[in-house]
Each structure stands twice: as structure tokens, then as C-alpha cells.
Write a protein that holds these residues in place. Sequence first.
Motif, PDB file in Angstrom:
ATOM      1  N   PRO A   1      -3.987  -2.857  23.923  1.00 26.37           N
ATOM      2  CA  PRO A   1      -4.013  -2.951  22.460  1.00 26.37           C
ATOM      3  C   PRO A   1      -2.931  -2.093  21.814  1.00 26.37           C
ATOM      4  O   PRO A   1      -2.497  -1.087  22.389  1.00 26.37           O
ATOM      5  CB  PRO A   1      -5.408  -2.417  22.115  1.00 26.37           C
ATOM      6  N   PRO A   2      -2.489  -2.469  20.624  1.00 29.27           N
ATOM      7  CA  PRO A   2      -1.459  -1.693  19.923  1.00 29.27           C
ATOM      8  C   PRO A   2      -2.049  -0.421  19.324  1.00 29.27           C
ATOM      9  O   PRO A   2      -3.252  -0.327  19.094  1.00 29.27           O
ATOM     10  CB  PRO A   2      -1.010  -2.648  18.818  1.00 29.27           C
ATOM     11  N   VAL A   3      -1.197   0.537  19.077  1.00 30.14           N
ATOM     12  CA  VAL A   3      -1.628   1.740  18.348  1.00 30.14           C
ATOM     13  C   VAL A   3      -1.750   1.414  16.864  1.00 30.14           C
ATOM     14  O   VAL A   3      -2.670   1.873  16.191  1.00 30.14           O
ATOM     15  CB  VAL A   3      -0.641   2.899  18.566  1.00 30.14           C
ATOM     16  N   HIS A   4      -0.838   0.595  16.356  1.00 30.90           N
ATOM     17  CA  HIS A   4      -0.858   0.174  14.948  1.00 30.90           C
ATOM     18  C   HIS A   4      -1.076  -1.332  14.862  1.00 30.90           C
ATOM     19  O   HIS A   4      -0.414  -2.099  15.546  1.00 30.90           O
ATOM     20  CB  HIS A   4       0.462   0.518  14.259  1.00 30.90           C
ATOM     21  N   LEU A   5      -2.000  -1.740  13.992  1.00 29.36           N
ATOM     22  CA  LEU A   5      -2.215  -3.173  13.757  1.00 29.36           C
ATOM     23  C   LEU A   5      -2.364  -3.415  12.261  1.00 29.36           C
ATOM     24  O   LEU A   5      -3.444  -3.253  11.692  1.00 29.36           O
ATOM     25  CB  LEU A   5      -3.464  -3.658  14.493  1.00 29.36           C
ATOM     26  N   PRO A   6      -1.270  -3.786  11.569  1.00 32.56           N
ATOM     27  CA  PRO A   6      -1.380  -4.172  10.161  1.00 32.56           C
ATOM     28  C   PRO A   6      -1.988  -5.563  10.074  1.00 32.56           C
ATOM     29  O   PRO A   6      -1.635  -6.443  10.865  1.00 32.56           O
ATOM     30  CB  PRO A   6       0.075  -4.154   9.673  1.00 32.56           C
ATOM     31  N   LEU A   7      -2.888  -5.781   9.136  1.00 34.73           N
ATOM     32  CA  LEU A   7      -3.511  -7.090   8.985  1.00 34.73           C
ATOM     33  C   LEU A   7      -3.280  -7.618   7.572  1.00 34.73           C
ATOM     34  O   LEU A   7      -3.622  -6.964   6.588  1.00 34.73           O
ATOM     35  CB  LEU A   7      -5.019  -7.014   9.268  1.00 34.73           C
ATOM     36  N   GLY A   8      -2.685  -8.804   7.485  1.00 37.69           N
ATOM     37  CA  GLY A   8      -2.402  -9.430   6.200  1.00 37.69           C
ATOM     38  C   GLY A   8      -0.910  -9.468   5.927  1.00 37.69           C
ATOM     39  O   GLY A   8      -0.188  -8.515   6.229  1.00 37.69           O
ATOM     40  N   THR A   9      -0.452 -10.584   5.369  1.00 34.72           N
ATOM     41  CA  THR A   9       0.974 -10.705   5.055  1.00 34.72           C
ATOM     42  C   THR A   9       1.401  -9.686   4.004  1.00 34.72           C
ATOM     43  O   THR A   9       2.546  -9.231   4.015  1.00 34.72           O
ATOM     44  CB  THR A   9       1.299 -12.118   4.542  1.00 34.72           C
TER      45      THR A   9
ATOM     46  N   THR B   1       0.345  -6.576   3.726  1.00 39.41           N
ATOM     47  CA  THR B   1       0.577  -5.312   4.423  1.00 39.41           C
ATOM     48  C   THR B   1       1.907  -5.343   5.159  1.00 39.41           C
ATOM     49  O   THR B   1       2.682  -4.388   5.107  1.00 39.41           O
ATOM     50  CB  THR B   1      -0.545  -5.034   5.436  1.00 39.41           C
ATOM     51  N   LEU B   2       2.165  -6.424   5.852  1.00 32.29           N
ATOM     52  CA  LEU B   2       3.406  -6.544   6.611  1.00 32.29           C
ATOM     53  C   LEU B   2       4.622  -6.478   5.696  1.00 32.29           C
ATOM     54  O   LEU B   2       5.593  -5.763   5.980  1.00 32.29           O
ATOM     55  CB  LEU B   2       3.406  -7.860   7.400  1.00 32.29           C
ATOM     56  N   GLU B   3       4.576  -7.195   4.582  1.00 35.65           N
ATOM     57  CA  GLU B   3       5.693  -7.189   3.641  1.00 35.65           C
ATOM     58  C   GLU B   3       5.903  -5.811   3.029  1.00 35.65           C
ATOM     59  O   GLU B   3       7.031  -5.352   2.863  1.00 35.65           O
ATOM     60  CB  GLU B   3       5.448  -8.229   2.545  1.00 35.65           C
ATOM     61  N   ARG B   4       4.791  -5.143   2.696  1.00 33.63           N
ATOM     62  CA  ARG B   4       4.887  -3.814   2.092  1.00 33.63           C
ATOM     63  C   ARG B   4       5.503  -2.816   3.068  1.00 33.63           C
ATOM     64  O   ARG B   4       6.347  -1.994   2.698  1.00 33.63           O
ATOM     65  CB  ARG B   4       3.485  -3.344   1.675  1.00 33.63           C
ATOM     66  N   PHE B   5       5.081  -2.892   4.339  1.00 34.55           N
ATOM     67  CA  PHE B   5       5.601  -1.969   5.339  1.00 34.55           C
ATOM     68  C   PHE B   5       7.093  -2.215   5.584  1.00 34.55           C
ATOM     69  O   PHE B   5       7.880  -1.269   5.683  1.00 34.55           O
ATOM     70  CB  PHE B   5       4.820  -2.119   6.647  1.00 34.55           C
ATOM     71  N   ARG B   6       7.490  -3.488   5.681  1.00 33.10           N
ATOM     72  CA  ARG B   6       8.902  -3.798   5.893  1.00 33.10           C
ATOM     73  C   ARG B   6       9.759  -3.352   4.710  1.00 33.10           C
ATOM     74  O   ARG B   6      10.899  -2.895   4.884  1.00 33.10           O
ATOM     75  CB  ARG B   6       9.065  -5.296   6.155  1.00 33.10           C
ATOM     76  N   GLU B   7       9.220  -3.497   3.502  1.00 32.35           N
ATOM     77  CA  GLU B   7       9.932  -3.042   2.309  1.00 32.35           C
ATOM     78  C   GLU B   7      10.129  -1.526   2.354  1.00 32.35           C
ATOM     79  O   GLU B   7      11.201  -1.009   2.020  1.00 32.35           O
ATOM     80  CB  GLU B   7       9.137  -3.434   1.057  1.00 32.35           C
ATOM     81  N   LYS B   8       9.090  -0.815   2.792  1.00 32.90           N
ATOM     82  CA  LYS B   8       9.184   0.646   2.864  1.00 32.90           C
ATOM     83  C   LYS B   8      10.216   1.084   3.890  1.00 32.90           C
ATOM     84  O   LYS B   8      11.039   1.972   3.625  1.00 32.90           O
ATOM     85  CB  LYS B   8       7.826   1.253   3.206  1.00 32.90           C
ATOM     86  N   THR B   9      10.184   0.485   5.086  1.00 38.32           N
ATOM     87  CA  THR B   9      11.120   0.893   6.136  1.00 38.32           C
ATOM     88  C   THR B   9      12.561   0.575   5.738  1.00 38.32           C
ATOM     89  O   THR B   9      13.479   1.330   6.080  1.00 38.32           O
ATOM     90  CB  THR B   9      10.769   0.210   7.473  1.00 38.32           C
ATOM     91  N   LYS B  10      12.743  -0.522   4.996  1.00 41.83           N
ATOM     92  CA  LYS B  10      14.082  -0.860   4.526  1.00 41.83           C
ATOM     93  C   LYS B  10      14.601   0.201   3.554  1.00 41.83           C
ATOM     94  O   LYS B  10      15.754   0.642   3.646  1.00 41.83           O
ATOM     95  CB  LYS B  10      14.067  -2.237   3.850  1.00 41.83           C
ATOM     96  N   LYS B  11      13.743   0.622   2.633  1.00 44.37           N
ATOM     97  CA  LYS B  11      14.145   1.664   1.675  1.00 44.37           C
ATOM     98  C   LYS B  11      14.386   2.995   2.388  1.00 44.37           C
ATOM     99  O   LYS B  11      15.285   3.758   2.025  1.00 44.37           O
ATOM    100  CB  LYS B  11      13.064   1.820   0.605  1.00 44.37           C
ATOM    101  N   PHE B  12      13.575   3.260   3.404  1.00 42.94           N
ATOM    102  CA  PHE B  12      13.724   4.484   4.174  1.00 42.94           C
ATOM    103  C   PHE B  12      15.086   4.509   4.867  1.00 42.94           C
ATOM    104  O   PHE B  12      15.807   5.520   4.849  1.00 42.94           O
ATOM    105  CB  PHE B  12      12.601   4.555   5.219  1.00 42.94           C
ATOM    106  N   GLU B  13      15.456   3.392   5.469  1.00 44.10           N
ATOM    107  CA  GLU B  13      16.757   3.297   6.136  1.00 44.10           C
ATOM    108  C   GLU B  13      17.898   3.452   5.141  1.00 44.10           C
ATOM    109  O   GLU B  13      18.930   4.074   5.442  1.00 44.10           O
ATOM    110  CB  GLU B  13      16.878   1.965   6.881  1.00 44.10           C
TER     111      GLU B  13
END
Length: 285
Positions: free
Chosen positions: A241-249, A251-263
Amino acid sequence: MKTQKTWFITGAGRGFGLDITEAVLKSGDNVVATVRNNPEALATKLGNNPNLHVVLLDTTNETQAKEAAASGISKFGQIDVLVNNAGYGLLSAVEEATSKEVFSNFNVNVFGVLNVTRAILPHMRKKRSGHLINISSIGGLSAYFGWGVYGATKFAIEGITEGLAMELAPLGIHATVVAPGFFRTDFLDNSSLTRTENIIEDYNETVGKMRKFATTANKKQPGNPKKLAAAFIKLAASENPPVHLPLGTDTLERFREKTKKFENDIANWYDTVIGTDHDDTKNNK
């Protein structure tokens, strides 16, 4: 042939906890379901299923957590999957929240999780197997205005679970933190959501709008709780099993948006980021 497991699920009387409990029972596994009051009502609601054992538990009471764990072990002989689900939301600007409101939210959402985890892990360590699943939130991956304090409790759960995953792996125990997005549960009802009484008008354009959104979005969230429960069954059955499991589109979009801004922040501040080391360490990299 399926090996029957025993799950320990906190906050099983409603919301995610109830949906997961129903799905687990349907799969044929045992469930130690915890509620804060009226255990007979939940047992009756679930047809007095012989694979169900309902126990009283206020997760902020460490003694009661140990007693609930012992009761589950006595009933079914073992606990294979722990789902730390119990918790509630606090809708408030960070400044608006009183120390009492902040402590109460952390007491349930963080310290309660730790109480139950400490009560269950000795049993899992003894048999060198098990799966600890903590429920975080989309707000535990990326902050929202109006959810700063609540999000902080879920950020804590993310970090605690990451640490547990590394500590428990050599012992044959998995740890996963699940971050659901906005699901159509009772989370935005008064039964699960506390709104601070202290309101500061300067936050009307941010937190004020979030208060209105929370009211209008209730029961219109995109996530399907039944599908989330099915995902938990799949997660617990996984050998890796994964350590992290985001559920819902969302959540996934929000996380990707955050990592993009972080980069982007790292790129814009790169010289400053790498320029704080001692000079005598640079040649070693």
C-alpha cells in the motif's frame, strides 16, 4: 480463499466511518466500531451483524482507548487494520479561533489519533503485521482560508503517518494517510463542523466567503462516500500500500497546483535556497 481480517474503526456512527464499516462488513471482515455514545443504536442499524463489535470510545481519553482495543482483541482475537477516522472541522480565520477552540480541534484530530494508535500498535507489533490508516484531508495537503487551524491538524496527521510508515516498515506493519477531497457526507453539517463565534469583519472577503460556500456546498460535494469506502477495502487488501493516498479529483488537482507553485518559488529563489550552507560544505556536494 479470503483471510478474514479485523478492523478497528473510530467515529463509526456516521460519515466516512459508517460507510467504511458497512463496506467492511459486506466484505466479510470483522469490525470493532467505536462510537461516543449509544452503541446499541449502531449495532441495530447494522442488523446486529455477528462480525460487528461496537464499543464506546472518546478518542481523547487514552485509558478508554486502551480499554476499547482490549475489548476488540477479546472479541475477535486480533486487530489487523486500524482506521483513525474520528475528527471534526473548525471553520474559522486563524486569528478568530480561541485557544479553547484550537486545543479542542487538535485534541480530537491529533491527540485522539495518537491515543488510539498507541493503544493498537502493541498488538500489531506483537504479531508483526497490520495496517494503520489515518484519514487526513485535502486541507492537510494544501491550506485554504477559513480552514487554517483544521488544516494544521491534518498537516500533523500527514507528518505523523510519514514517520510511522518509516518506523513500522521493519516490523511488517504498513501506514497510510488518506487525504479525501470534498465528499458528500455530513462534514459540513453542524454535527461535524464547528464555526467560531468570534467573527472579525476584516476577513469577510476570505473567510466570510468560505462560510457562505460551506453552507451552499453542503450535500453537493463531488466525492461519493460509497466509492471512498470501496477504496479502503482495496487499500487494506494491498500487499504494497502507498504511504499517501489522495482521493478525489479535487484533491489531486489541488496537490498538483501546490507542487507547481512550490517549484516556481524554488526556481525564483534558487540562489537564496542553496546559498545558506557553510562554504566548507559546498565542495562535498
